[in-house]
Write a protein that holds these residues in place. Structure first.
Motif, PDB file in Angstrom:
ATOM      1  N   ARG A  21      39.591  30.971  38.967  1.00  0.00           N
ATOM      2  CA  ARG A  21      38.181  32.013  39.383  1.00  0.00           C
ATOM      3  C   ARG A  21      37.917  32.601  38.136  1.00  0.00           C
ATOM      4  O   ARG A  21      36.716  33.310  37.625  1.00  0.00           O
ATOM      5  N   ARG A  22      39.071  33.455  37.871  1.00  0.00           N
ATOM      6  CA  ARG A  22      38.679  34.200  36.081  1.00  0.00           C
ATOM      7  C   ARG A  22      38.134  33.314  35.231  1.00  0.00           C
ATOM      8  O   ARG A  22      37.260  33.882  34.629  1.00  0.00           O
ATOM      9  N   ALA A  23      38.635  31.806  35.091  1.00  0.00           N
ATOM     10  CA  ALA A  23      38.075  31.209  33.953  1.00  0.00           C
ATOM     11  C   ALA A  23      36.716  31.017  33.996  1.00  0.00           C
ATOM     12  O   ALA A  23      35.958  30.977  33.244  1.00  0.00           O
TER      13      ALA A  23
ATOM     14  N   ALA B 132      40.758  38.352  26.898  1.00  0.00           N
ATOM     15  CA  ALA B 132      41.964  38.340  26.131  1.00  0.00           C
ATOM     16  C   ALA B 132      43.376  38.661  26.975  1.00  0.00           C
ATOM     17  O   ALA B 132      44.342  38.506  27.105  1.00  0.00           O
ATOM     18  N   GLU B 133      43.024  39.696  27.963  1.00  0.00           N
ATOM     19  CA  GLU B 133      44.165  40.724  28.519  1.00  0.00           C
ATOM     20  C   GLU B 133      44.132  40.041  30.064  1.00  0.00           C
ATOM     21  O   GLU B 133      44.859  40.085  30.870  1.00  0.00           O
ATOM     22  N   LEU B 134      43.232  38.993  30.525  1.00  0.00           N
ATOM     23  CA  LEU B 134      43.242  38.301  31.699  1.00  0.00           C
ATOM     24  C   LEU B 134      44.158  37.130  31.956  1.00  0.00           C
ATOM     25  O   LEU B 134      44.460  36.870  33.237  1.00  0.00           O
ATOM     26  N   PHE B 135      44.447  36.728  30.645  1.00  0.00           N
ATOM     27  CA  PHE B 135      45.044  35.437  30.686  1.00  0.00           C
ATOM     28  C   PHE B 135      46.649  35.641  30.238  1.00  0.00           C
ATOM     29  O   PHE B 135      46.708  36.331  29.094  1.00  0.00           O
ATOM     30  N   PRO B 136      47.639  34.928  30.577  1.00  0.00           N
ATOM     31  CA  PRO B 136      49.088  35.010  29.736  1.00  0.00           C
ATOM     32  C   PRO B 136      48.974  34.501  28.531  1.00  0.00           C
ATOM     33  O   PRO B 136      48.027  33.675  28.076  1.00  0.00           O
ATOM     34  N   THR B 137      49.985  34.558  28.016  1.00  0.00           N
ATOM     35  CA  THR B 137      50.027  34.393  26.373  1.00  0.00           C
ATOM     36  C   THR B 137      50.094  32.831  26.140  1.00  0.00           C
ATOM     37  O   THR B 137      49.508  32.309  25.167  1.00  0.00           O
ATOM     38  N   GLU B 138      50.589  32.220  27.085  1.00  0.00           N
ATOM     39  CA  GLU B 138      50.958  30.821  26.836  1.00  0.00           C
ATOM     40  C   GLU B 138      49.415  29.886  26.919  1.00  0.00           C
ATOM     41  O   GLU B 138      49.410  28.800  26.476  1.00  0.00           O
ATOM     42  N   ILE B 139      48.515  30.523  27.396  1.00  0.00           N
ATOM     43  CA  ILE B 139      47.169  29.701  27.760  1.00  0.00           C
ATOM     44  C   ILE B 139      46.236  30.757  27.043  1.00  0.00           C
ATOM     45  O   ILE B 139      44.792  30.624  27.331  1.00  0.00           O
ATOM     46  N   ARG B 140      46.448  31.840  26.521  1.00  0.00           N
ATOM     47  CA  ARG B 140      45.400  32.907  26.211  1.00  0.00           C
ATOM     48  C   ARG B 140      44.237  32.489  25.190  1.00  0.00           C
ATOM     49  O   ARG B 140      43.153  32.463  25.450  1.00  0.00           O
ATOM     50  N   ASN B 141      44.771  31.689  24.180  1.00  0.00           N
ATOM     51  CA  ASN B 141      43.961  31.262  23.086  1.00  0.00           C
ATOM     52  C   ASN B 141      43.161  29.987  23.584  1.00  0.00           C
ATOM     53  O   ASN B 141      42.021  29.695  23.195  1.00  0.00           O
TER      54      ASN B 141
ATOM     55  N   LEU C 168      34.440  41.200  40.076  1.00  0.00           N
ATOM     56  CA  LEU C 168      35.510  40.320  40.771  1.00  0.00           C
ATOM     57  C   LEU C 168      36.894  40.201  39.675  1.00  0.00           C
ATOM     58  O   LEU C 168      37.807  39.775  40.284  1.00  0.00           O
ATOM     59  N   HIS C 169      36.621  40.499  38.753  1.00  0.00           N
ATOM     60  CA  HIS C 169      37.902  40.547  37.814  1.00  0.00           C
ATOM     61  C   HIS C 169      38.758  41.822  38.221  1.00  0.00           C
ATOM     62  O   HIS C 169      38.394  42.871  38.546  1.00  0.00           O
ATOM     63  N   PRO C 170      40.161  41.589  38.128  1.00  0.00           N
ATOM     64  CA  PRO C 170      41.080  42.788  38.046  1.00  0.00           C
ATOM     65  C   PRO C 170      40.830  43.725  36.780  1.00  0.00           C
ATOM     66  O   PRO C 170      40.432  43.170  35.807  1.00  0.00           O
ATOM     67  N   GLU C 171      41.409  44.969  36.954  1.00  0.00           N
ATOM     68  CA  GLU C 171      41.233  45.833  35.834  1.00  0.00           C
ATOM     69  C   GLU C 171      42.405  45.563  34.967  1.00  0.00           C
ATOM     70  O   GLU C 171      43.528  45.448  35.465  1.00  0.00           O
ATOM     71  N   THR C 172      42.340  45.639  33.632  1.00  0.00           N
ATOM     72  CA  THR C 172      43.557  45.233  32.845  1.00  0.00           C
ATOM     73  C   THR C 172      43.863  46.369  31.969  1.00  0.00           C
ATOM     74  O   THR C 172      44.795  46.295  30.988  1.00  0.00           O
ATOM     75  N   LYS C 173      43.108  47.449  32.046  1.00  0.00           N
ATOM     76  CA  LYS C 173      43.640  48.800  31.084  1.00  0.00           C
ATOM     77  C   LYS C 173      45.052  49.268  31.300  1.00  0.00           C
ATOM     78  O   LYS C 173      45.328  49.336  32.404  1.00  0.00           O
TER      79      LYS C 173
ATOM     80  N   SER D 192      50.764  17.687  26.841  1.00  0.00           N
ATOM     81  CA  SER D 192      49.624  17.844  25.748  1.00  0.00           C
ATOM     82  C   SER D 192      48.220  18.374  26.636  1.00  0.00           C
ATOM     83  O   SER D 192      47.579  19.103  25.838  1.00  0.00           O
ATOM     84  N   PHE D 193      48.312  18.272  28.016  1.00  0.00           N
ATOM     85  CA  PHE D 193      47.159  18.707  28.821  1.00  0.00           C
ATOM     86  C   PHE D 193      47.847  20.170  29.390  1.00  0.00           C
ATOM     87  O   PHE D 193      47.068  20.186  30.460  1.00  0.00           O
ATOM     88  N   SER D 194      48.797  20.479  29.337  1.00  0.00           N
ATOM     89  CA  SER D 194      49.430  21.316  30.204  1.00  0.00           C
ATOM     90  C   SER D 194      48.601  22.673  30.175  1.00  0.00           C
ATOM     91  O   SER D 194      48.394  23.672  31.121  1.00  0.00           O
ATOM     92  N   GLU D 195      47.745  22.932  29.023  1.00  0.00           N
ATOM     93  CA  GLU D 195      47.187  24.392  28.878  1.00  0.00           C
ATOM     94  C   GLU D 195      46.008  24.264  29.928  1.00  0.00           C
ATOM     95  O   GLU D 195      45.775  25.282  30.396  1.00  0.00           O
ATOM     96  N   PHE D 196      45.224  23.188  29.971  1.00  0.00           N
ATOM     97  CA  PHE D 196      44.219  22.945  31.007  1.00  0.00           C
ATOM     98  C   PHE D 196      44.749  23.173  32.398  1.00  0.00           C
ATOM     99  O   PHE D 196      44.210  23.940  33.101  1.00  0.00           O
ATOM    100  N   THR D 197      45.859  22.638  32.624  1.00  0.00           N
ATOM    101  CA  THR D 197      46.338  22.466  33.868  1.00  0.00           C
ATOM    102  C   THR D 197      46.720  23.929  34.385  1.00  0.00           C
ATOM    103  O   THR D 197      46.556  24.519  35.532  1.00  0.00           O
ATOM    104  N   LYS D 198      47.368  24.604  33.579  1.00  0.00           N
ATOM    105  CA  LYS D 198      47.760  26.079  33.731  1.00  0.00           C
ATOM    106  C   LYS D 198      46.643  26.872  33.943  1.00  0.00           C
ATOM    107  O   LYS D 198      46.662  27.904  34.813  1.00  0.00           O
ATOM    108  N   LEU D 199      45.468  26.650  33.076  1.00  0.00           N
ATOM    109  CA  LEU D 199      44.383  27.530  33.237  1.00  0.00           C
ATOM    110  C   LEU D 199      43.285  27.279  34.309  1.00  0.00           C
ATOM    111  O   LEU D 199      42.934  28.261  35.148  1.00  0.00           O
TER     112      LEU D 199
END
Length: 597
Positions: A401-403, A510-519, A568-573, A386-393
């Motif tokens: 760093r991105r977050a 939205a593009e910096l994070f994977p689908t499973e933790i994007r929202n 410091l962010h990567p480019e996601t275009k 239930s807390f997996s989204e936080f640990t992944k983020l």
């Protein structure tokens, strides 16, 4: 995706077809097929989704269904400008004297120092008004002429007195609950309640969306939106009005972010930039409709009801919206995702990986052979999941760093957005014109950002808009306070840059994070943004009393810092969206490996 990986995927598809043929001929390839099949099915769904999200009716229906609910956010979030509008004048009266035929002007001349020349008064002189009830106004003047002035008492805290408002009946919430004088903070709390609702709703619905699906989260938010709108409109007491506003704030986040995630993760790369920015058009469109509605509808309850009725159209969205195929894939539900994309069932020979992830390949093969049921997951594991989204983020340095950078940039952007709005409102502008102008400026900002993003990357665009907005806000220091028109112009120019960068930052996050933790990432970032929106009134009201230029100076400095951090962010275009956090870790390791060599 590299060429070798593409060849492997094609090879897997071909092998999958061969295994199906062998299974039909009675071969013994079933266990191998179970292990490789889901990967084949997932790639088939991703390829089909890329084609479907690139053109056709499905793309435009999805865009409209995701776009239109956010118009409602423009209604209620900005409706406070009209619901909480201050009366032109207010003062304390003595009802017993009014019953004896005294006019308000006569009462004010007796009870207020300065008489009718003083507006916006919250207290009155503590005369013995019961004794004055038997006198005419002239007799009372003669009686009090030689007496020393008594102290003043609060009108709202003293029985026998009441406030009078120069405002049409029912025009705002202020006269209804006396949200004036020492109760002014309660008026501000009506808007703070909305921000608090968005504060908690952003993270809550973000987690729900990642855990249980985009449509499930949207459905809960839509129902809460309708109930909260009705509660706000028909609230008989102040506390219910606050509860309604909190519900509106929470559901506003719940309607916005699942719809935004559903759109960005299912449209083709070719449309992702402009559609994600165009998605934000819905909010200023709502503001323009609000300004038009408020022009014709003045009572605040009637206006709130008029803004509530369109929320019932969300029922249509609940019927036509589908679950995100990419989210289904991230949860291992390839069969349902296949049906969403192709409109038919997946081949029966291909298994859903969600059934396999619970067991090892050997246990899967044994379960298939012996028809052994899958064991139940222990309670401790379910709690950790239930807390997996936080640990992944926050569990890896790259995503953490991105977050953290995103949290800061969202907070600063929201803070400056609301500070400029509140500072501009201090100039006595027509409310309808001001709200319509603000909406028009926001639309212009989104158009500019959309054009810029077509030629430049997310990172460079964010930095330039941050730099532009920061300079505009710091230039205010060189403008005399008396030059009101120029100050308002600079405030609107700063708002233009802030709104533009808000759209880019939302897309980039939205593009910096994977689908499973994007929202989850979007929801927590939105929560930090509402920290800024809650702090904005205090910066304007408290620090602005010390010096009028402090709020814009704080915004100018912090927004420049935010611009530096975005570098410091990567480019996601044009980058392929990741589905799992592990993919981000692997890609970061591959980028560091050549540097070590």
């Amino acid at each position: 995706m590299s060429g070798d990986e593409s060849k492997k995927d094609v090879s897997h598809v071909e092998n999958g077809g061969a295994m199906q043929q062998q299974q039909q001929n009675g071969g013994m390839m079933e266990k191998v097929h179970i292990q490789s099949g889901p990967g084949d099915l997932k790639q088939i769904v991703l390829d089909g989704l890329e084609k479907k999200g690139d053109r056709g009716l499905w793309l435009w229906v999805l865009f409209i269904l995701c776009l239109t609910p956010n118009i409602l956010n423009g209604f209620h979030v900005s409706s406070y400008v009209f619901l909480g509008q201050m009366p032109a004048n207010y003062y304390c009266t003595v009802p017993s004297l009014v019953e004896r035929g005294w006019t308000h002007e006569e009462i004010r001349n007796i009870s207020i120092i300065g008489g009718t020349a003083k507006n916006g008064t919250c207290s009155l002189l503590n005369w013995d008004y019961h004794r004055l009830e038997g006198m005419s106004y002239q007799e009372a003047q003669d009686f009090l002429k030689d007496k020393p002035l008594p102290g003043e008492v609060s009108c709202l805290r003293t029985t026998g007195f009441e406030m009078y408002y120069h405002q049409a009946e029912g025009a705002s919430i202020v006269p209804e609950w006396d949200l004036i004088c020492e109760r002014t903070a309660l008026r501000s709390t009506v808007q703070v309640a909305l921000s608090l609702g968005k504060f908690f709703g952003a993270s809550t619905f973000g987690i729900l969306s990642d855990k249980y699906g985009r449509k499930s989260s949207f459905t809960i938010a839509a129902l809460l939106y309708v109930v909260s709108s009705l509660l706000t409109t028909f609230s008989p007491v102040y506390i219910l009005l606050l509860l309604g506003r909190i519900g509106l704030g929470a559901s506003a986040s719940g309607v916005f972010y699942p719809a935004f995630a559903l759109l960005t993760e299912n449209i083709g790369t070719r449309h992702r930039s402009w559609m994600s920015i165009a998605f934000n058009f819905s909010y200023p469109i709502g503001m323009l409709i609000l300004a038009l509605a408020a022009y014709y509808i003045h009572p605040w309850r009637d206006l709130s009801l008029a803004l509530t009725i369109p929320s019932f159209l969300l029922i249509i969205h609940l019927y036509f919206l589908v679950e995100s195929p990419r989210w289904l894939l991230s949860k291992g539900r390839e069969r349902r995702a296949y049906r969403m994309v192709f409109g038919r069932k997946a081949p029966a020979e291909l298994c859903d990986s969600a059934e396999q992830n619970q067991l090892s390949p050997e246990e899967v093969a044994a379960a298939v052979a012996k028809d052994v049921p899958t064991p139940k997951v222990p309670l401790g594991i379910r709690i950790r999941q239930s807390f997996s989204e936080f640990t992944k983020l926050y569990g890896t340095p790259t995503l953490c760093r991105r977050a953290l950078i995103c949290h800061f940039t969202w907070c600063v952007t929201s803070l400056c957005y609301y500070v400029t709005a509140l500072n501009a409102d201090n100039f006595d502008a027509n409310r309808n014109v001001y709200v319509a102008t603000t909406g028009s400026v926001d639309i212009l900002a989104y158009i500019i950002s959309m054009i810029v993003l077509a030629y430049y990357g997310r990172k460079s665009t964010s930095f330039c808009f941050f730099l532009y907005a920061g300079v505009c806000l710091l230039v205010v220091l060189a403008i005399p306070k008396e030059n009101t028109n120029l100050l308002v112009t600079l405030a609107m120019l700063g708002r233009l840059g802030i709104t533009a960068v808000y759209a880019v930052v939302t897309l980039h996050t939205a593009e910096l994070f994977p689908t499973e933790i994007r929202n989850t990432a979007l929801g927590i970032c939105s929560t930090m943004a509402h920290v800024g929106s809650i702090a904005a009134p205090y910066i304007v009201d408290l620090l602005g009393q010390l010096a009028w230029w402090i709020p814009t100076t704080i915004c100018g400095i912090t927004i420049l810092v935010a611009g530096m951090l975005t570098l410091l962010h990567p480019e996601t275009k044009d980058a392929v969206l990741k589905d799992h956090a592990k993919q981000e870790v692997d890609s970061s390791s591959e980028e560091r490996e050549p540097m070590k060599q």
